[in-house]
Enzyme design. Structure first.
Site, short mmCIF file in Angstrom:
data_model
loop_
_atom_site.label_atom_id
_atom_site.label_comp_id
_atom_site.label_asym_id
_atom_site.label_seq_id
_atom_site.Cartn_x
_atom_site.Cartn_y
_atom_site.Cartn_z
N LEU A 1 10.16 17.61 -3.07
CA LEU A 1 11.36 18.45 -3.02
C LEU A 1 11.09 19.67 -2.15
O LEU A 1 11.64 20.72 -2.38
CB LEU A 1 11.78 18.87 -4.43
CG LEU A 1 12.45 17.83 -5.31
CD1 LEU A 1 12.83 18.40 -6.67
CD2 LEU A 1 13.71 17.25 -4.63
N GLU B 1 0.86 -1.19 0.00
CA GLU B 1 0.00 0.00 0.00
C GLU B 1 0.90 1.24 0.00
O GLU B 1 1.87 1.30 0.73
CB GLU B 1 -0.86 -0.04 1.28
CG GLU B 1 -1.94 0.99 1.34
CD GLU B 1 -2.73 1.05 0.05
OE1 GLU B 1 -3.48 0.13 -0.23
OE2 GLU B 1 -2.59 2.06 -0.69
N PHE B 2 0.55 2.22 -0.81
CA PHE B 2 1.40 3.42 -0.92
C PHE B 2 0.69 4.66 -0.37
O PHE B 2 1.06 5.77 -0.69
CB PHE B 2 1.81 3.65 -2.37
CG PHE B 2 2.58 2.50 -2.96
CD1 PHE B 2 3.92 2.33 -2.65
CD2 PHE B 2 1.97 1.58 -3.79
CE1 PHE B 2 4.64 1.26 -3.18
CE2 PHE B 2 2.67 0.51 -4.32
CZ PHE B 2 4.01 0.35 -4.02
N CYS C 1 6.02 5.90 8.75
CA CYS C 1 6.58 5.06 7.66
C CYS C 1 8.05 5.33 7.36
O CYS C 1 8.88 4.45 7.52
CB CYS C 1 5.75 5.26 6.40
SG CYS C 1 4.18 4.43 6.53
C1 UDX Z 1 4.59 7.98 3.28
C2 UDX Z 1 4.59 7.69 1.76
O1 UDX Z 1 4.40 8.91 1.04
C3 UDX Z 1 3.51 6.68 1.42
O2 UDX Z 1 3.58 6.33 0.04
C4 UDX Z 1 3.72 5.42 2.28
O3 UDX Z 1 2.68 4.48 2.02
C5 UDX Z 1 3.73 5.78 3.75
O4 UDX Z 1 4.74 6.77 4.00
P1 UDX Z 1 3.16 9.49 4.94
O5 UDX Z 1 4.08 9.02 6.03
O6 UDX Z 1 1.70 9.51 5.22
O7 UDX Z 1 3.37 8.62 3.59
O8 UDX Z 1 3.56 11.01 4.60
P2 UDX Z 1 4.24 11.81 3.41
O9 UDX Z 1 3.24 12.72 2.82
O10 UDX Z 1 4.97 10.95 2.48
O11 UDX Z 1 5.26 12.71 4.24
C6 UDX Z 1 6.26 12.12 5.07
C7 UDX Z 1 7.09 13.17 5.76
O12 UDX Z 1 7.91 13.85 4.81
C8 UDX Z 1 6.28 14.26 6.47
O13 UDX Z 1 6.90 14.57 7.70
C9 UDX Z 1 6.33 15.43 5.51
O14 UDX Z 1 6.18 16.66 6.15
C10 UDX Z 1 7.73 15.26 4.94
N1 UDX Z 1 7.89 15.84 3.59
C11 UDX Z 1 7.19 15.37 2.53
C12 UDX Z 1 8.83 16.85 3.41
O15 UDX Z 1 9.50 17.29 4.36
N2 UDX Z 1 9.02 17.36 2.15
C13 UDX Z 1 8.32 16.90 1.07
O16 UDX Z 1 8.56 17.41 -0.04
C14 UDX Z 1 7.39 15.88 1.26
#
Ligand code: UDX
Length: 477
Positions: free
Chosen positions: A269, A150-151, A279
């Site tokens: 980015l 699952e993504f 995750c």
């Molecule tokens: C992630 C994956 O995106 C998803 O595909 C997987 O199934 C589970 O893990 P999630 O943990 O819900 O999902 O959050 P995500 O939106 O990916 O963000 C993760 C972290 O990265 C957050 O703390 C977010 O603030 C940070 N982030 C994300 C950044 O700092 N910069 C970005 O450009 C994107």
């Protein structure tokens, strides 16, 4: 199709209502009876957009809840395992819940079933599930194991489930892959989008869902590698942001220029205080442990995690640099959750930053639109912390406001009103939610990540100083 989903966490519950949306009947199994009763009463165990609506829509008709795994497994053609796989001491995923569930399924089934692993699990887990089922008396001809990672992202989990970029189905026989593929047929054919959905698509949705059929081991690795790659993009841009600060460049401009290359892409980015959540940190460790076990030292993964850790320390230096000393300072803090749109605080980079600020003698007035209740255990005992009911209340009378989470509502803050309530007229933004020139035009000093600080004319912070101040990692030169 009759489906059992074992586990009612983010992945399990979202998948369960998602399958109901696609027309299937689902029994969602969990061993936490109190949680199940709440779900039956229409109360959600966590905040997630659209979830409540879909649970209420399907509960009692296509969706039922049970704590009894055996009959649920017996009555279903396909059994999805979506239980937790927390990180153990050395980073390896703890698979004891997965094992316990497979043991129980083995004892229960009397006819052919497909067992699908949906939790994030180390490569080869499907083999272990199979082995454990056989050891616990399930005849080999009565089951097959498929990996269908699952993504979904928290905060947009339902939309991600219903409008995926791709669906990966890893199996070792055409029959098992075909059965799991048929579950997603309304998405593959597009009939769900044409007739049924009242959940709007995300802007990135192309209208076509790609189905990728692989071996089970490849499917398991796709999940590991995808998360590691996304975490790498974030750490990469955070490292670039540090260099931008040193040379006076603007990381937003750099990210736009780099991301315009279609081979790289703009998404993930966004620089900030580092990634968190349930995750990325856990999956990175698990992938590292998997690689080590098979004899490969995947050092790049260590570096991604190190940059992420350092990002919090760099941000703290930045706050210190902006306020000179922290002892006795009062700060309005905006955000606790690991990202906007969720009340989840697991591995949130905001938490260690908040703790460090308290340790350095700051008093904090904190506002988060959803995470306050969940943060009580972590932060309630710290002292020196109060909670506010709005961003303006958090900032009222504070020396500066500090943004730690990218909630959409923070990006729409009334900056003039913020200026009125803040003592030092200073906004320190760990998520780059604003254009520096705009903030300065509203009369606030603005410190963000990877971009030159901006101050309005006559701001006390810039008086008697050279017009252009150069900073490296938040330290004045
Ligand atoms: C992630 C994956 O995106 C998803 O595909 C997987 O199934 C589970 O893990 P999630 O943990 O819900 O999902 O959050 P995500 O939106 O990916 O963000 C993760 C972290 O990265 C957050 O703390 C977010 O603030 C940070 N982030 C994300 C950044 O700092 N910069 C970005 O450009 C994107």
């Amino acid at each position: 199709m009759q489906i059992a989903v074992i586990g009612s966490g983010y992945v399990g519950l979202v998948a369960a209502v998602g399958f109901c949306e696609l027309g299937h009947n689902v029994i969602c199994v969990d061993n936490d009876n109190a949680k199940l009763q709440k779900l039956r009463d229409g109360m959600m165990p966590f905040y997630e957009e659209h979830l409540k609506k879909l649970v209420r829509r399907h509960a009692g008709t296509r969706l039922s809840f049970s704590s009894d795994l055996a009959p649920a497994a017996r009555d279903s053609q396909v059994i999805f395992i979506a239980v937790g796989t927390p990180a153990g001491e050395n980073g390896e995923a703890d698979l004891s819940y997965v094992e316990a569930v497979s043991r129980e399924i083995a004892g229960a089934i009397k006819s052919y079933k497909i067992i699908v692993e949906k939790s994030t699990v180390p490569v080869y887990t499907s083999r272990w599930i199979r082995r454990s089922m056989l050891l616990n008396g399930a005849p080999a001809e009565l089951f097959e194991v498929v990996s269908n990672p699952e993504f979904l992202r928290e905060g947009s989990a339902i939309v991600d489930f219903l409008y995926p970029d791709r669906i990966v189905i890893g199996g070792d026989t055409p029959r098992s892959i075909a059965v799991v593929r048929s579950i997603y047929q309304p998405l593959e054919e597009g009939s769900y989008y044409a007739d049924l959905s009242d959940i709007p698509p995300p802007p990135s949705f192309t209208g076509k869902v790609q189905i990728i059929e692989t071996s089970t081991a490849s499917a398991e690795l796709i999940k590991h590698a995808s998360n590691a790659f996304l975490a790498m993009k974030i750490s990469f841009i955070n490292a670039v942001a540090t260099v931008c600060e040193a040379v006076g460049a603007d990381v937003a401009e750099v990210a736009t220029g780099v991301g315009a290359d279609s081979r790289i892409g703009q998404r993930f980015l966004r620089p900030g205080i580092g990634y968190g959540g349930s995750c990325f940190p856990k999956d990175l460790k698990a992938f590292r442990a998997v690689a080590r076990e098979v004899g490969y030292e995947f050092r790049l993964l260590d570096e991604i995690a190190t940059i992420n850790e350092e990002q919090k320390a760099r941000f703290l230096r930045k706050v210190r640099g902006a306020l000179w000393t922290l002892k006795g300072k009062k700060l309005g803090v905006l955000g606790i959750s690991f990202k906007g749109g969720t009340d989840d605080i697991r591995e949130s980079p905001a938490i260690p930053i908040i703790k460090a600020l308290v340790q350095e003698g700051c008093r904090l007035n904190i506002y988060d639109p959803a995470a306050e209740e969940r943060a009580q255990d972590e932060l309630g005992q710290l002292g020196a912390i109060t909670f506010a009911s709005s961003p303006l209340e958090a900032a009222r009378g504070a020396d500066a406001a500090v943004i730690l989470t990218d909630w959409a509502e923070f990006a729409e803050l009334d900056l003039c009103a913020m200026r009125e309530v803040l003592k030092y007229h200073l906004l320190i933004d760990g998520r780059n939610l604003f254009d520096p020139a705009e903030v300065a035009a509203k009369g606030l000093g603005y410190v963000s990540i990877g971009r030159p600080d901006s101050f309005p004319e006559n701001h006390p912070a810039t008086m008697n100083e050279p017009a252009q101040r150069i900073r490296i990692a938040g330290v004045n030169l």
